[in-house]
Design a protein around this motif. Structure first.
Motif, PDB file in Angstrom:
ATOM      1  N   GLY A 105       0.802  -1.216   0.000  1.00 47.27           N
ATOM      2  CA  GLY A 105       0.000   0.000   0.000  1.00 47.27           C
ATOM      3  C   GLY A 105       0.834   1.265   0.000  1.00 47.27           C
ATOM      4  N   ALA A 106       1.727   1.416   0.970  1.00 50.71           N
ATOM      5  CA  ALA A 106       2.550   2.621   1.059  1.00 50.71           C
ATOM      6  C   ALA A 106       3.505   2.733  -0.120  1.00 50.71           C
ATOM      7  N   SER A 107       4.069   1.614  -0.520  1.00 51.89           N
ATOM      8  CA  SER A 107       5.044   1.646  -1.615  1.00 51.89           C
ATOM      9  C   SER A 107       4.395   2.010  -2.941  1.00 51.89           C
ATOM     10  N   GLN A 108       3.181   1.503  -3.173  1.00 61.02           N
ATOM     11  CA  GLN A 108       2.487   1.869  -4.401  1.00 61.02           C
ATOM     12  C   GLN A 108       2.097   3.344  -4.409  1.00 61.02           C
ATOM     13  N   ALA A 109       1.797   3.905  -3.232  1.00 58.57           N
ATOM     14  CA  ALA A 109       1.501   5.333  -3.161  1.00 58.57           C
ATOM     15  C   ALA A 109       2.729   6.162  -3.537  1.00 58.57           C
ATOM     16  N   ILE A 110       3.914   5.713  -3.094  1.00 63.57           N
ATOM     17  CA  ILE A 110       5.147   6.406  -3.478  1.00 63.57           C
ATOM     18  C   ILE A 110       5.351   6.307  -4.988  1.00 63.57           C
ATOM     19  N   GLU A 111       5.103   5.127  -5.558  1.00 61.61           N
ATOM     20  CA  GLU A 111       5.207   4.982  -7.014  1.00 61.61           C
ATOM     21  C   GLU A 111       4.233   5.923  -7.719  1.00 61.61           C
ATOM     22  N   ASP A 112       3.002   6.008  -7.208  1.00 57.98           N
ATOM     23  CA  ASP A 112       2.022   6.939  -7.772  1.00 57.98           C
ATOM     24  C   ASP A 112       2.570   8.357  -7.791  1.00 57.98           C
ATOM     25  N   GLY A 113       3.084   8.789  -6.640  1.00 55.23           N
ATOM     26  CA  GLY A 113       3.520  10.169  -6.493  1.00 55.23           C
ATOM     27  C   GLY A 113       4.664  10.531  -7.416  1.00 55.23           C
ATOM     28  N   VAL A 114       5.673   9.678  -7.475  1.00 53.92           N
ATOM     29  CA  VAL A 114       6.832  10.019  -8.303  1.00 53.92           C
ATOM     30  C   VAL A 114       6.478   9.961  -9.784  1.00 53.92           C
TER      31      VAL A 114
ATOM     32  N   LEU B 256       3.485  10.662 -11.054  1.00 52.21           N
ATOM     33  CA  LEU B 256       2.709  11.872 -11.320  1.00 52.21           C
ATOM     34  C   LEU B 256       3.628  13.086 -11.450  1.00 52.21           C
ATOM     35  N   ALA B 257       4.647  13.154 -10.606  1.00 57.31           N
ATOM     36  CA  ALA B 257       5.602  14.268 -10.713  1.00 57.31           C
ATOM     37  C   ALA B 257       6.243  14.302 -12.095  1.00 57.31           C
ATOM     38  N   VAL B 258       6.585  13.119 -12.617  1.00 59.27           N
ATOM     39  CA  VAL B 258       7.211  13.043 -13.940  1.00 59.27           C
ATOM     40  C   VAL B 258       6.234  13.479 -15.032  1.00 59.27           C
ATOM     41  N   THR B 259       5.007  12.990 -14.992  1.00 59.01           N
ATOM     42  CA  THR B 259       4.061  13.326 -16.071  1.00 59.01           C
ATOM     43  C   THR B 259       3.691  14.809 -16.034  1.00 59.01           C
ATOM     44  N   LEU B 260       3.572  15.398 -14.849  1.00 61.22           N
ATOM     45  CA  LEU B 260       3.301  16.832 -14.762  1.00 61.22           C
ATOM     46  C   LEU B 260       4.471  17.640 -15.318  1.00 61.22           C
ATOM     47  N   LYS B 261       5.662  17.216 -15.004  1.00 59.34           N
ATOM     48  CA  LYS B 261       6.858  17.905 -15.507  1.00 59.34           C
ATOM     49  C   LYS B 261       6.941  17.807 -17.029  1.00 59.34           C
ATOM     50  N   MET B 262       6.687  16.614 -17.558  1.00 58.16           N
ATOM     51  CA  MET B 262       6.839  16.392 -18.994  1.00 58.16           C
ATOM     52  C   MET B 262       5.714  17.039 -19.799  1.00 58.16           C
ATOM     53  N   ALA B 263       4.484  17.008 -19.275  1.00 57.01           N
ATOM     54  CA  ALA B 263       3.351  17.567 -20.015  1.00 57.01           C
ATOM     55  C   ALA B 263       3.318  19.089 -19.923  1.00 57.01           C
ATOM     56  N   GLY B 264       3.719  19.646 -18.801  1.00 56.78           N
ATOM     57  CA  GLY B 264       3.717  21.083 -18.627  1.00 56.78           C
ATOM     58  C   GLY B 264       2.414  21.607 -18.054  1.00 56.78           C
ATOM     59  N   LYS B 265       2.456  22.844 -17.536  1.00 62.30           N
ATOM     60  CA  LYS B 265       1.332  23.455 -16.837  1.00 62.30           C
ATOM     61  C   LYS B 265       0.106  23.621 -17.721  1.00 62.30           C
ATOM     62  N   ASP B 266       0.293  23.752 -19.026  1.00 62.73           N
ATOM     63  CA  ASP B 266      -0.840  23.959 -19.932  1.00 62.73           C
ATOM     64  C   ASP B 266      -1.522  22.663 -20.348  1.00 62.73           C
ATOM     65  N   ASN B 267      -1.022  21.538 -19.879  1.00 60.38           N
ATOM     66  CA  ASN B 267      -1.563  20.232 -20.295  1.00 60.38           C
ATOM     67  C   ASN B 267      -1.850  19.339 -19.090  1.00 60.38           C
TER      68      ASN B 267
END
Length: 406
Positions: A296-305, A307-318
């Motif tokens: 449970g906790a480990s999958q949440a960490i995987e989720d978070g990191v 998401l950080a990558v996809t937000l960075k790669m897609a950018g604020k406008d996407n």
């Protein structure tokens, strides 16, 4: 007790937190597994590290504190005691937000709801998708519950009692007893200074309210009547315990709202059962796909990191594209982990007195779980995954996989 396994700890170590966490986490060198009468069935070495990463297993409040202070050091604005009562999103204005019990409304580009197994945000996300599919949030009893506790060894006289001193005299240790429909685990941490025990047992009651309530030590003692006297002695040392009902949640068909600006993460999206604390560790000779989860906790960490990558790669406008790409990357893996079989627990609960088949009682965790690097994986597949969504349109991940969770 909470454990962050290798697939999560390798991420956390990159944040520079290894030394602080390692200083108070458990370091038992082996598991000693017994039948109900105390006959030793198996001694299993617990290698560290595994797959080039460590396991951080310790008191959840202390681990939470380390992560909290790290977030504050990065300038994150954290507000305690703020109850969210509603969610909203406005795709036209590219905003989303939450309404607090106080009446204050907070606005952002994206709302990430990490509100746990009884997620309020889950209702919003599913309601936003009702035109596509029905409500799939139907929790039901697992058939098991856990009594668990954590306490100071010296304060409770564990170290000076000849019946319980074995938990303290040799530093950190890990002991387990298993029988029909029950397994009891006792461990020490901090060089034998703290004790944690848990007992998984049959419980078919469905609880509508709190899943975690105060337990009664006398009820726990009833479960181990006739067992190795050390079990009752250890249980009796606890000043209190928690009765935690284990509830099964069917996989959700989506974790992202209709407009793509509110998403579920961690247990709010894919709660998994903590069947066996001991699946934290690995028998390298029996890696397979039939283990219990403890993810449970480990999958949440995987989720978070991720998401950080996809937000960075897609950018604020996407932002919606980032959210949907994150879901597409994470969904199949998290679902597979969530649905990992109950083989280990079932084998333990069939143990006979002085069982000669104990060599088959390993604690397998498949390499595909622990050797995984979520951050590197997200970077490697982002472009292809995002391009597919842009060119072919977004589909619910459950539909894309050819199924809807029932």
């Amino acid at each position: 007790m909470i454990a962050l396994l290798a697939n999560a700890s390798r991420i956390i170590a990159r944040w520079g937190l290894h030394d602080e966490l390692w200083g108070f986490c458990g370091h038992a060198p082996e598991l000693r597994l017994h039948d109900p009468l105390g006959n030793l069935l198996r001694v299993q070495p617990l290698p560290s590290p595994v797959f080039d990463a460590y396991t951080y297993a310790g008191h959840r409040a202390r681990i939470h504190d380390v992560l909290l202070r790290h977030a504050v050091s990065l300038g994150i604005d954290i507000r305690m005691g703020q109850e969210v009562v509603d969610y909203w999103e406005d795709n036209e204005n590219k905003t989303a937000g939450v309404l607090l019990r106080s009446g204050e409304c907070l606005q952002a580009d994206l709302v990430v709801a990490a509100d746990g197994v009884k997620s309020h945000a889950r209702k919003y996300v599913l309601a936003s998708l009702l035109t596509i599919m029905g409500n799939h949030d139907r929790p039901h009893p697992s058939g098991y519950a856990i009594y668990r506790t954590w306490f100071d060894a010296k304060e409770q006289g564990v170290d000076t009692d000849p019946r319980t001193g074995f938990l303290c005299k040799d530093g950190d240790v890990l002991y387990a007893w298993t029988g029909k429909d029950v397994h009891f685990i006792a461990a020490s941490f901090g060089g034998g200074k703290s004790i944690s025990w848990l007992i998984t047992h049959r419980d078919t009651d469905y609880v509508e309210g709190d899943l975690s309530v105060p337990g009664r030590i006398e009820d726990v003692l009833d479960i181990v009547k006739g067992w190795d006297p050390r079990c009752a002695a250890v249980i009796s040392k606890a000043p209190s315990c928690v009765d935690w009902k284990l509830i099964v949640h069917d996989p959700l068909p989506s974790w992202v709202s209709r407009d793509g600006r509110v998403l579920l993460i961690g247990d709010a999206a894919h709660p998994s059962l903590p069947w066996v604390f001991l699946s934290t560790f690995i028998d390298r000779n029996s890696l397979d796909d039939s283990s219990t989860s403890m993810q449970g906790a480990s999958q949440a960490i995987e989720d978070g990191v991720t998401l950080a990558v996809t937000l960075k790669m897609a950018g604020k406008d996407n932002i919606p594209l980032a959210a949907r790409t994150w879901e597409a990357i994470r969904y199949e893996r998290a679902l597979k982990v969530q649905q990992m079989g109950e083989t280990t627990r079932d084998k333990w609960h069939r143990v006979e007195i002085d069982d000669k088949s104990a060599g088959d009682l390993g604690l397998p965790i498949p390499e595909w779980v622990l050797a995984f690097d979520a951050e590197a994986h997200a970077y490697s597949v982002f472009d292809e995954t995002a391009r597919d969504i842009v060119e072919n349109g977004y589909q619910l991940p459950s539909l894309r996989a050819g199924r809807i969770a029932a």
